[in-house]
Each structure stands twice: as structure tokens, then as C-alpha cells.
Scaffold this active site. Structure first.
Site, PDB file in Angstrom:
ATOM      1  N   SER A   1       0.858  -1.184   0.000  1.00  0.00           N
ATOM      2  CA  SER A   1       0.000   0.000   0.000  1.00  0.00           C
ATOM      3  C   SER A   1       0.891   1.229   0.000  1.00  0.00           C
ATOM      4  O   SER A   1       2.040   1.184   0.461  1.00  0.00           O
ATOM      5  CB  SER A   1      -0.871   0.010   1.254  1.00  0.00           C
TER       6      SER A   1
ATOM      7  N   TYR B   1      -1.044  -0.967  10.601  1.00  0.00           N
ATOM      8  CA  TYR B   1      -1.309  -1.343   9.205  1.00  0.00           C
ATOM      9  C   TYR B   1      -0.190  -0.831   8.296  1.00  0.00           C
ATOM     10  O   TYR B   1       0.345  -1.564   7.462  1.00  0.00           O
ATOM     11  CB  TYR B   1      -2.661  -0.773   8.778  1.00  0.00           C
TER      12      TYR B   1
END
Ligand SMILES: NC(=O)c1ccc[n+]([C@@H]2O[C@H](COP(=O)([O-])OP(=O)(O)OC[C@H]3O[C@@H](n4cnc5c(N)ncnc54)[C@H](O)[C@@H]3O)[C@@H](O)[C@H]2O)c1
Length: 252
Positions: free
Chosen positions: A145, A157
Site C-alpha cells: 500500500s 497497518y
């Protein structure tokens, strides 16, 4: 192995295939002649998503890849059913609470849960898939990401996605000895149902203002890029993670 007109078509295992980007990738590749092992923990969603596909085209496997046993079982089920494996797409991930949140707010158990899916599962799946991938000179694709590059987003995350980038580099060396490529893909904001429902208009506008190109990325865009990265046309690419973020991480 099933003997029919599809035998010989490349086989791709996709984790987190029941929703969002994983679902779009599975449908795109199935429509382009690939055979799919669709792995997800969510049985009803998996069944609903692939009801129209025969299991000669899409095999549904319900598994929790957070455990090494679940990851191994998912790979074994796919290889046993189709007889081969050409690509492993490590797509499933947990986002964490409230779309991230500060690292210091997470308990050790919460860190471990997130890393079990986002990072450790990749290791277990790659290990289980290696013999079949080596036979087919296959590919591992790891979903990263933009937040793995520190895009103004501090959370476990984001840390997990930075770890995924590191894994892509390390595994490319280890699996390269077996003729297997390992590539990463780091999307920016992609308009999945989950993300769309979690962002209000102001947040979307702010994200758009940070992008060099003012477009909205879709799961289908990501599916097309993955189709390229796992294809022989990308045979020189290994150990690299490609940013597909409309320039958001390159802003001044
Ligand atoms: N959506 C975005 O904007 C975006 C941006 C950058 C990167 N990504 C990455 O793309 C990937 C897909 O994201 P998404 O937004 O489509 O995710 P999503 O949350 O919509 O779907 C994830 C899927 O993974 C499954 N899953 C979760 N835990 C599992 C487990 N233990 N075992 C098996 N399956 C499990 C879920 O059931 C779900 O179907 C992720 O790696 C994410 O980090 C997404």
C-alpha cells in the site's frame, strides 16, 4: 486434476478473494482464462461471489490464513484440485481498528493479529506454494500500500505494509533460486465498497487533492496491473514493489 478444455490454463491462488480488490482480481483473471483458487475466511461472501462459476474455473477454499495450518491447507486444496499453481496473490489484509490508529494504542495481541494476516501469512503461503511454483517458474505477488511508504499514516497497518515491502525484497532472493519471481504492488486510494463507505466527501476530496493525477482508482484498475505483473511480459521484474497511487507519495 480435472481433464477438460481448461486444463493447461494457468492457476492463480488469491487470498481475500471474497471482497474488494481480491474479488475484482479473481473475476478479471477468470474472465481472461485463468483458473482461480479463491481463498477467504468468509464462506457466505465467497459462495455469493463465485456462485456463477463452475469449480473447474474457480475453486472456493474457506480458510483462515492467519494460521500456518490454514495457509498450508489452502495451497494444498488448490494444487490438488487443479494439479498446478502458477501465481500466488497475497491480497488479504486486516486494516486495523478505526482505519489505522496510533501504533501505541495497540496491544501486543492486536499487533500480532494484524501481522498474522498481513505479514506472517505471506511467509506460510509462500513456503507451502514453493514446490508447485518452482515447477511452473511461477510468481508471488504481495499487496502492499502507499502507506507502506510513510504516506502520512502512522498505524500498525502502515508498519505491516512496510514489512511486506521488505518481504518482497527478501523472498525474491530466496525464491529466485527456484526460478520464482516475487513482486509487490502498492495501490493508493482504491474505491472499494469498504473504503468508499469509510470515507466522507471531505476526506475523498483531500485525498484527491494530494494526487498528481486527479482520477479515482478502481479494483478493476488494480486487477489489470496484477494481470501484467504475473504474466511473462513482466519476467524481468522481481524484488520490486510498484506504486499505483496516482502520484500521491511523490507529492512535494
Ligand atoms: N482498498 C484500498 O484502497 C487499498 C489501498 C491500498 C492497498 N490495499 C490492499 O489491497 C488488499 C485488499 O484490500 P481491500 O480493501 O480489497 O480489502 P477488504 O477488507 O475489502 O477485503 C479483504 C478480504 O480478506 C479476507 N480476509 C481477512 N482476513 C482473512 C484471513 N485471516 N484469512 C482469509 N481471508 C481473510 C476478508 O474476509 C475479505 O474478504 C489489502 O492487502 C490492502 O491492504 C487496499
Amino acid at each position: 486434476m480435472v481433464a477438460d478444455e481448461m486444463s493447461g490454463a494457468p492457476v492463480v491462488l488469491i487470498t481475500g478473494a471474497a471482497a474488494g480488490i481480491g474479488l475484482a482480481v479473481a473475476i478479471h483473471l477468470a474472465n481472461h482464462g485463468y483458473r482461480i483458487v479463491a481463498v477467504d475466511i468468509d464462506r457466505p461472501a465467497l459462495d455469493a461471489a463465485f456462485a456463477r462459476f463452475h469449480d473447474r474455473a474457480v475453486l472456493r477454499v474457506v480458510a483462515d490464513i492467519a494460521s500456518a495450518e490454514g495457509a498450508e491447507r489452502a495451497v494444498e486444496a488448490g494444487v490438488e484440485h487443479f494439479g498446478s499453481l502458477h501465481a500466488l496473490v497475497n491480497n488479504a489484509a486486516l486494516h486495523g481498528k478505526a482505519w489505522g490508529g496510533p501504533c501505541l494504542d495497540y496491544s501486543p495481541e492486536e499487533w500480532m493479529k494484524l501481522f498474522s494476516v498481513n505479514v506472517f501469512a505471506i511467509v506460510a503461503l509462500a513456503k507451502a506454494a514453493l514446490p508447485a511454483l518452482a515447477r511452473s517458474a511461477g510468481v508471488v505477488l504481495n499487496m502492499s500500500s502507499m502507506v507502506g511508504y510513510g504516506h502520512g499514516h502512522s498505524s500498525p497497518y502502515a508498519v505491516s505494509k512496510a514489512a511486506v515491502n521488505g518481504l518482497t525484497m527478501s523472498l525474491s532472493q530466496e525464491l529466485g533460486r527456484h526460478g520464482v519471481r516475487v513482486v509487490g504492488l502498492a495501490p493508493g486510494f482504491i474505491n472499494t465498497p469498504l473504503v468508499a463507505s469509510g470515507l466522507d466527501a471531505a476526506a475523498r476530496e483531500r485525498l484527491m487533492s494530494l494526487q498528481a493525477i486527479k482520477e479515482t482508482g478502481t479494483p478493476e484498475d488494480i486487477a489489470g496491473i496484477i494481470a501484467f505483473l504475473i504474466s511473462p511480459a513482466a519476467r524481468l521484474i522481481t524484488g520490486a514493489t510498484l506504486l499505483a497511487d496516482l502520484g500521491i507519495t511523490r507529492r512535494p
